[in-house]
Design an enzyme around this catalytic site. Sequence first.
Site, PDB file in Angstrom:
ATOM      1  CG  HIS A 166      -1.840  -1.234   1.637  1.00  0.00           C
ATOM      2  ND1 HIS A 166      -2.874  -1.552   0.853  1.00  0.00           N
ATOM      3  CD2 HIS A 166      -1.381  -2.203   2.360  1.00  0.00           C
ATOM      4  CE1 HIS A 166      -3.282  -2.739   1.116  1.00  0.00           C
ATOM      5  NE2 HIS A 166      -2.399  -3.286   2.285  1.00  0.00           N
TER       6      HIS A 166
ATOM      7  CB  SER B  40      12.953  23.125 -14.431  1.00  0.00           C
ATOM      8  OG  SER B  40      11.912  24.194 -14.493  1.00  0.00           O
TER       9      SER B  40
ATOM     10  CE  LYS C 280      11.026  20.752  -9.337  1.00  0.00           C
ATOM     11  NZ  LYS C 280       9.557  20.526  -9.895  1.00  0.00           N
TER      12      LYS C 280
ATOM     13  CD  GLU D  37       8.478  12.729 -14.645  1.00  0.00           C
ATOM     14  OE1 GLU D  37       8.050  12.981 -13.437  1.00  0.00           O
ATOM     15  OE2 GLU D  37       8.478  13.577 -15.551  1.00  0.00           O
TER      16      GLU D  37
ATOM     17  CE1 TYR E 261      -5.345  -8.103 -46.579  1.00  0.00           C
ATOM     18  CE2 TYR E 261      -6.881  -7.148 -48.051  1.00  0.00           C
ATOM     19  CZ  TYR E 261      -5.695  -6.976 -47.344  1.00  0.00           C
ATOM     20  OH  TYR E 261      -5.128  -5.754 -47.312  1.00  0.00           O
TER      21      TYR E 261
HETATM   22  N1  ARG Z   1      -1.425  -2.936 -48.551  1.00  0.00           N
HETATM   23  C1  ARG Z   1      -2.178  -4.166 -48.160  1.00  0.00           C
HETATM   24  C2  ARG Z   1      -2.087  -4.667 -46.815  1.00  0.00           C
HETATM   25  O1  ARG Z   1      -1.573  -4.056 -45.973  1.00  0.00           O
HETATM   26  C3  ARG Z   1      -1.674  -5.264 -49.143  1.00  0.00           C
HETATM   27  C4  ARG Z   1      -2.741  -6.326 -49.650  1.00  0.00           C
HETATM   28  C5  ARG Z   1      -3.482  -5.880 -50.537  1.00  0.00           C
HETATM   29  N2  ARG Z   1      -4.163  -6.931 -50.813  1.00  0.00           N
HETATM   30  C6  ARG Z   1      -5.517  -6.490 -51.541  1.00  0.00           C
HETATM   31  N3  ARG Z   1      -6.221  -7.592 -52.026  1.00  0.00           N
HETATM   32  N4  ARG Z   1      -5.861  -5.317 -51.771  1.00  0.00           N
HETATM   33  O2  ARG Z   1      -3.119  -5.331 -46.338  1.00  0.00           O
END
Ligand code: ARG
Length: 465
Positions: free
Chosen positions: A156, A277, A283, A290, A317
């Site tokens: 504490h 400072s 200081k 920090e 993706y």
């Molecule tokens: N610049 C894109 C990324 O960082 C690369 C992959 C792009 N792929 C696509 N199908 N547009 O993810």
Amino acid sequence: MAQLWGGRFTKETDQKVYEFNASIGFDKRLYRQDIEGSIAHVTMLAKQGILTVEEKAAIIDGLNSILADVENGKLVIDYKYEDIHSFVEANLIDRIGDAGKKLHTGRSRNDQVALDMRLYTRLQVKEVDELLKELLEVILNTMEENVETYMPGFTHLQKAQPTTLAHHYGAYFEMFKRDRLRMYDIFKRMNYCPLGAGALAGTTYPLDRDYTAQLLGFDGPTLNSMDSVADRDYLIEFLSALSTVMMHLSRFSEEVIIWNSNEYQFVEIDDAFSTGSSIMPQKKNPDIAELVRGKTGRVYGALVSLLTTMKGLPLAYNKDMQEDKEMAFDAFDTAKDCISLFTGMLATMKFRKERMATSAMNGFTNATDAADYLVNKGMPFRDAHGVIGRLVLYCIEKNTSIDALSLEELQSISDMFEEDIFDAVSLKTCVEKRLTLGAPGPDVMQQVIALHKEYLATEQIWLAE
Ligand code: ARG
């Protein structure tokens, strides 16, 4: 604008859309990984008979010349290209002509970027591990030199029991050692190669994914092409581990700031690691500590940002995933800077040992030991706790400490006190008697230090070097 995908389009991309979409501003730092991955890819394509040996040689020469020119500053990665992949491919075609157009056979930017990011992150994991090792070495040196440097231990933020500087630093040794173990675990889990996953469903070319994985130092290829292009778990794990490193550094920083305060004056931060400072000449501020404490938020931010980016994404993706880079790169840079500057600050920080010992003597840090003394004389612990509580109150009223009382005063509280109480509550005895493994007693502390030395002398064996 230089794009790889103009064929299907009848209009130019709007300039603002182009800029919003482009990632070259930050993924340019992946140029080495992009080229390394491409070299492995064409080497494999030639082995499989998909490219001729001559095409392979021309492409690799071209890629190596791009790499050399980027490194020596002759070739600047500029905003004309959408991303680093386009930059490399366009420059390759400029340099070697038609053969360059075959580089992307059997590959998508989706598996390409998955590979680049993994290669880059893998390197960062190792670099962070190395920096943590240097930090551990500085901590261990301080431990070895301060097995008998007494200081108060706190709960504490109130003085609780006496301990040593070696013991206090030893706690941080454990934390940063665990951080290194996390690096190792992450490395092992992430070290599989996504190249060959294509856009999401593999390719119709007879790629040898085991071979590219091996060329790139992976433990093997990933086993699902959709996951390969959609997975950023390894990055989340690394950002999480970096957040934990920062949390540890931030706690340590907080202690350094307290120890450096006018009230404590336990430490003297080296001039090279503090600033003054502009208005108050007296200081000397603990800026590094920090800033490290302050920058912790940025690294946490990168983790939360990526977790949030990923949480709603359907397979495979999605362009959202481009957002995995900027904040992650910032977190890598920030964490590495913080570890290395903090290490430098610790290595040069001096301790005011007398002040630390005096502080350990005040504040009744020996109260538990005084109670244990009565227990050894036959009093049940709960009763002893009550007696010492009254004794502390008596001392507070008289503005004194347990060890400064006379035997008569002690005996007026309990007749079980004898002459040996003074030795029992001395700072040295209080620390030396703490002999359980993990405690500050000098014998067990030396044992632990020996184990730490052995640990640091053992080389980290990364898989597939
Ligand atoms: N610049 C894109 C990324 O960082 C690369 C992959 C792009 N792929 C696509 N199908 N547009 O993810």
